[in-house]
Structure formats: C-alpha cells, structure tokens
Write an enzyme that holds these catalytic residues in place. Sequence first.
Site, short mmCIF file in Angstrom:
data_model
loop_
_atom_site.label_atom_id
_atom_site.label_comp_id
_atom_site.label_asym_id
_atom_site.label_seq_id
_atom_site.Cartn_x
_atom_site.Cartn_y
_atom_site.Cartn_z
N HIS A 1 0.77 -1.35 -0.08
CA HIS A 1 -0.07 0.25 -0.14
C HIS A 1 0.76 1.21 0.10
CE1 HIS A 1 -3.27 2.60 2.24
NE2 HIS A 1 -3.44 2.61 0.83
N ASP B 1 7.24 7.51 -20.86
CA ASP B 1 7.63 7.22 -22.30
C ASP B 1 9.04 7.00 -22.38
OD1 ASP B 1 9.08 9.77 -22.05
OD2 ASP B 1 7.49 10.80 -22.26
N TYR C 1 5.56 13.42 -22.44
CA TYR C 1 4.78 13.52 -21.49
C TYR C 1 3.73 12.41 -21.35
CZ TYR C 1 7.10 18.26 -21.36
OH TYR C 1 7.67 19.32 -21.63
#
Length: 134
Positions: free
Chosen positions: A20, A28, A123
Amino acid sequence: MKKTALLNVALSRTIAGLGHGDILVIGDAGLPVPPGVELIDLALTPGIPDFASVLRVVLSEMQVERHVLGEEMFQAAPPGLAEVERMHRLGELGKRELLGHEAFKVLSRQARAVVRTGECQPYSNIALVAGVTF
C-alpha cells in the site's frame, strides 16, 4: 502458465511485491530513470509497446489508490491521455494529483520501478500509487 494478460516476468513480480502506497511509474521512452530505481524496459522500437497498452495491462493486475500526472500531459495531449481519462472516469485510477514535469521526475525517485515503454509522444507518463483490495 498465467491466465492474466501480463506475461512480463519482471513487471508481474514487481506488481506482486507492491505494498500500500508504493509507486510504479509508467513512462515514455525518454523519461529518465533515477539512479537506484529499477528499470523494467519494455521498449522495442518507437511506439511499441505504446503507453496506453502498457497501462491497460498493468491495471489488469494492480490495485491503484491514486495516480499522478504531469500538468504538461494536458498541454501536449498525447494519444495515451484519452485512455488515462477513460480509465479515470471508470474509477480504475483512483484520485488524481497533478505535478509539473520536473516535480514528477523528483517523485519518480520514490518509485519501486519505472516501466519504460516505446512511446515517443512527450509527457506520456503516469505514477500509479498502489492501493489495497480489502
């Protein structure tokens, strides 16, 4: 043999080992990988595999509590953004946090691993924060 879509051993092992709050970054082909952070390099050639395909397969095995995107993703609007938005609407990505690209790269230093795709659209990066299934 596994029944789920994810066949890559290193990626499957990493997801199985997440706790967790742990972070997994899908990036990319140009996203730098910080020293000391495991690189799971899936890139074969420009565009293969693409960001959206990798994200879909990762989400077939990973429980996500929240996700972090660079604000620049919305300005550049790479093709993978449509899939991110679809998954967000479906509730598969939990809450959303936005950071500038430089802050996103700083956050990636905390990742358990960075998954490099063949995506060559700027991005096309997301940080997934692990949730729990109970």
